[in-house]
Design an enzyme around this catalytic site. Structure first.
Site, PDB file in Angstrom:
ATOM      1  N   VAL A 283       0.822  -1.206   0.000  1.00 18.69           N
ATOM      2  CA  VAL A 283       0.000   0.000   0.000  1.00 18.69           C
ATOM      3  C   VAL A 283       0.858   1.258   0.000  1.00 18.69           C
ATOM      4  O   VAL A 283       0.620   2.202  -0.763  1.00 18.69           O
ATOM      5  CB  VAL A 283      -0.959   0.004   1.212  1.00 18.69           C
ATOM      6  CG1 VAL A 283      -1.682   1.338   1.330  1.00 18.69           C
ATOM      7  CG2 VAL A 283      -1.964  -1.133   1.093  1.00 18.69           C
TER       8      VAL A 283
ATOM      9  N   THR B  94      -0.518  -4.039   9.532  1.00 16.24           N
ATOM     10  CA  THR B  94      -1.426  -4.315  10.650  1.00 16.24           C
ATOM     11  C   THR B  94      -1.824  -5.790  10.571  1.00 16.24           C
ATOM     12  O   THR B  94      -2.972  -6.118  10.246  1.00 16.24           O
ATOM     13  CB  THR B  94      -2.677  -3.413  10.594  1.00 16.24           C
ATOM     14  OG1 THR B  94      -3.328  -3.570   9.313  1.00 16.24           O
ATOM     15  CG2 THR B  94      -2.295  -1.957  10.767  1.00 16.24           C
TER      16      THR B  94
ATOM     17  N   PHE C  11      -8.469   1.078  -1.526  1.00 11.31           N
ATOM     18  CA  PHE C  11      -9.303   0.078  -2.188  1.00 11.31           C
ATOM     19  C   PHE C  11      -8.566  -0.427  -3.429  1.00 11.31           C
ATOM     20  O   PHE C  11      -9.089  -0.391  -4.545  1.00 11.31           O
ATOM     21  CB  PHE C  11     -10.664   0.662  -2.553  1.00 11.31           C
ATOM     22  CG  PHE C  11     -11.426   1.207  -1.372  1.00 11.31           C
ATOM     23  CD1 PHE C  11     -12.127   0.360  -0.533  1.00 11.31           C
ATOM     24  CD2 PHE C  11     -11.427   2.561  -1.095  1.00 11.31           C
ATOM     25  CE1 PHE C  11     -12.825   0.847   0.556  1.00 11.31           C
ATOM     26  CE2 PHE C  11     -12.126   3.075  -0.011  1.00 11.31           C
ATOM     27  CZ  PHE C  11     -12.829   2.210   0.825  1.00 11.31           C
TER      28      PHE C  11
ATOM     29  N   GLU D 143      -4.734  -6.013  -5.889  1.00 12.15           N
ATOM     30  CA  GLU D 143      -3.415  -6.450  -6.327  1.00 12.15           C
ATOM     31  C   GLU D 143      -3.508  -6.906  -7.777  1.00 12.15           C
ATOM     32  O   GLU D 143      -4.433  -7.607  -8.169  1.00 12.15           O
ATOM     33  CB  GLU D 143      -2.890  -7.589  -5.440  1.00 12.15           C
ATOM     34  CG  GLU D 143      -2.578  -7.122  -4.031  1.00 12.15           C
ATOM     35  CD  GLU D 143      -1.793  -8.148  -3.250  1.00 12.15           C
ATOM     36  OE1 GLU D 143      -0.943  -8.843  -3.836  1.00 12.15           O
ATOM     37  OE2 GLU D 143      -2.024  -8.247  -2.028  1.00 12.15           O
TER      38      GLU D 143
ATOM     39  N   LEU E  80     -18.547 -13.150  -8.489  1.00 17.74           N
ATOM     40  CA  LEU E  80     -19.376 -14.345  -8.519  1.00 17.74           C
ATOM     41  C   LEU E  80     -18.751 -15.403  -9.425  1.00 17.74           C
ATOM     42  O   LEU E  80     -19.424 -16.017 -10.243  1.00 17.74           O
ATOM     43  CB  LEU E  80     -20.795 -14.011  -8.988  1.00 17.74           C
ATOM     44  CG  LEU E  80     -21.688 -13.300  -7.976  1.00 17.74           C
ATOM     45  CD1 LEU E  80     -23.084 -13.077  -8.549  1.00 17.74           C
ATOM     46  CD2 LEU E  80     -21.791 -14.070  -6.658  1.00 17.74           C
ATOM     47  N   PHE E  81     -17.443 -15.601  -9.283  1.00 17.12           N
ATOM     48  CA  PHE E  81     -16.747 -16.635 -10.040  1.00 17.12           C
ATOM     49  C   PHE E  81     -16.330 -17.735  -9.076  1.00 17.12           C
ATOM     50  O   PHE E  81     -15.538 -17.502  -8.164  1.00 17.12           O
ATOM     51  CB  PHE E  81     -15.526 -16.046 -10.750  1.00 17.12           C
ATOM     52  CG  PHE E  81     -15.885 -15.122 -11.886  1.00 17.12           C
ATOM     53  CD1 PHE E  81     -16.079 -15.620 -13.171  1.00 17.12           C
ATOM     54  CD2 PHE E  81     -16.052 -13.769 -11.668  1.00 17.12           C
ATOM     55  CE1 PHE E  81     -16.424 -14.777 -14.207  1.00 17.12           C
ATOM     56  CE2 PHE E  81     -16.393 -12.913 -12.702  1.00 17.12           C
ATOM     57  CZ  PHE E  81     -16.587 -13.419 -13.979  1.00 17.12           C
TER      58      PHE E  81
ATOM     59  N   CYS F 223      -5.691  -9.163   2.392  1.00 23.08           N
ATOM     60  CA  CYS F 223      -6.815  -8.310   2.798  1.00 23.08           C
ATOM     61  C   CYS F 223      -8.053  -9.086   3.224  1.00 23.08           C
ATOM     62  O   CYS F 223      -8.476  -8.993   4.376  1.00 23.08           O
ATOM     63  CB  CYS F 223      -7.172  -7.351   1.667  1.00 23.08           C
ATOM     64  SG  CYS F 223      -5.899  -6.122   1.325  1.00 23.08           S
TER      65      CYS F 223
END
Length: 435
Positions: A11, A86, A150, A153, A251-252, A261
């Site tokens: 990030v 974190t 948001f 990757e 939806l795969f 994440c």
């Protein structure tokens, strides 16, 4: 503006580089001297399409620098971004020890008018805690804001440069105005700049990831049910995806989500709910379904080989948790590999980017193949775990010759079952009848 970004992980590095590319003077700070030295030599520690070229361009333009000197980076900064790790703690909650340490270290060097912004994914209430800490360390009230990321990757540069929205959590309108000015170059397509309280902004990040994770776990559970009942999840997916209330995104069906994440954020949100006396029923189910889904190919393999994998050679295509990244954190492929090794199988692997990271963890337990077809030679079966484009249109005739037996376990539904049957393969996928 002069910006300091503390942390050069995924990030922090993307954030600092993109802000530099829009004309700001950015200094990225990290305590890892070896990483900083490598960045100063032009070596990028992660694989992200377009990032290396963007870093090089902005370093040459003298807008982007890397250092281990936190004080030197913070003192002139208008804005200090916190992008430290974190990680998940033993209780599932985010471990913020590194963040607290950074806040304490930067406090003496902070300009009175500087804005401190959390970019790391942090629990609700973190900005309030940082504000309290800075008041204690500096004797004054400091502006602290939340600006959750948001970034996907594999598409992080595009996501940063052309965001769906920018979310900031602030206490004062003046701070919102500063951040709006910073983001103006990225909002030229009329994408919204959403200003809210820090608590709402912190919550937004977790809720977004939890909902996307929920969609993945839901479609995977439905895929498993389709298999039992003779349906085809791809047909079902098309049938529901054209409903404008549902859509096709996430939806795969497959072998579960991974990465840094979704797993961590679902568990952290679950921990927050428990801390506040709520029962996170859906979140627990999402995580449980996902962990179970990572073993779905192992079950198919065990059934096909009647539980006897000793001496068998299994090829694995795809090691990263998703394509266009070298990130193997919580990757489903590693769950499968661990199971295969435990069963006594020999494992040959290929991935366009992630093999270095896997080799660091597994050493000589695996056979690493630079070319995808090399992994197939003499293998009793092929398992596909990541939907890299490299695997979408292979030479099936060559594959048939290389494999010891023409068996494919496809965890990403890359091929059409009927075509695979006509090619002579025994083909297993997710949520569709085996052929």
């Amino acid at each position: 503006m002069k910006i300091a970004v503390v942390g050069t992980g995924y990030v922090g590095l993307v954030t600092g580089t993109c802000f530099a590319d829009s004309g700001n003077e950015v200094t990225c700070v990290d305590i890892n001297k070896a990483k900083v030295d490598a960045l100063n030599r032009g070596e990028i520690p992660i694989y992200e399409p377009g990032l290396a070229e963007l870093v090089e361009h902005n370093v040459q333009a003298k807008r982007l620098t890397f250092t281990t000197d936190l004080a030197a980076a913070v003192k002139p900064a208008d804005i200090v971004y916190l992008a430290v790790g974190t990680p998940q703690g033993s209780d599932g909650a985010a471990n913020l020890s590194a963040l607290w340490s950074v806040v304490e270290s930067l406090a003496p060097h902070l300009r009175t008018d500087a804005v401190v912004v959390t970019k790391s994914t942090v629990p609700v209430g973190t900005c309030a805690r940082i504000t309290s800490m800075l008041r204690e360390f500096t004797g004054r009230d400091c502006d602290v804001a939340s600006n959750p990321e948001f970034l996907k990757e594999g598409a992080a540069i595009e996501d940063f440069m052309k965001p769906d929205r920018v979310v900031v959590g602030v206490r004062r309108q003046e701070v919102a105005d500063i951040l709006h000015q910073l983001y103006e170059p990225f909002l030229r397509t009329e994408k919204p700049f959403l200003s809210m309280s820090p608590e709402s902004a912190e919550m937004t990040k977790y809720v977004a990831n939890a909902l996307l994770s929920t969609k993945i776990s839901f479609i995977n559970e439905m895929a498993n049910l389709c298999e039992r009942m003779g349906g085809d999840i791809n047909d079902v997916r098309r049938g529901i995806g054209h409903d404008s209330r549902i859509g096709f995104a996430f939806l795969f069906p497959g072998v579960g989500y991974g990465g840094s994440c979704f797993p961590k954020d679902v568990r952290a949100l679950e921990a927050m709910a428990v801390q506040h006396g709520l029962e996170p029923t859906i979140l627990r189910a999402v995580d449980a379904v996902n962990e179970r889904q990572k073993s779905v190919l192992a079950q198919k393999i065990e059934q096909h080989f009647h539980g006897d994998l000793g001496g068998k050679t299994i090829a694995v295509w795809g090691l990263a948790f998703k394509p266009r990244t070298d990130d193997i954190r919580e990757a489903p492929a590693l769950v499968l590999i661990d199971w295969l090794l435990e069963k006594g199988a020999k494992v040959k692997v290929h991935d366009p980017e992630a093999m270095k990271n896997v080799r660091a963890d597994y050493g000589d337990k695996l056979e690493y193949c630079d070319m995808r077809m090399d992994a197939l030679e003499g293998a009793d079966a092929l398992c596909i775990m990541t939907e890299w484009k490299d695997y979408h249109s292979p030479d099936f005739a060559e594959m048939y010759q290389l494999l010891k037996s023409p068996v494919i376990f496809d965890g990403r539904n890359l091929y059409e079952p009927d075509r695979m049957k006509r090619r002579g393969y025994k083909y297993f996928s997710i949520g569709r009848p085996a052929v």
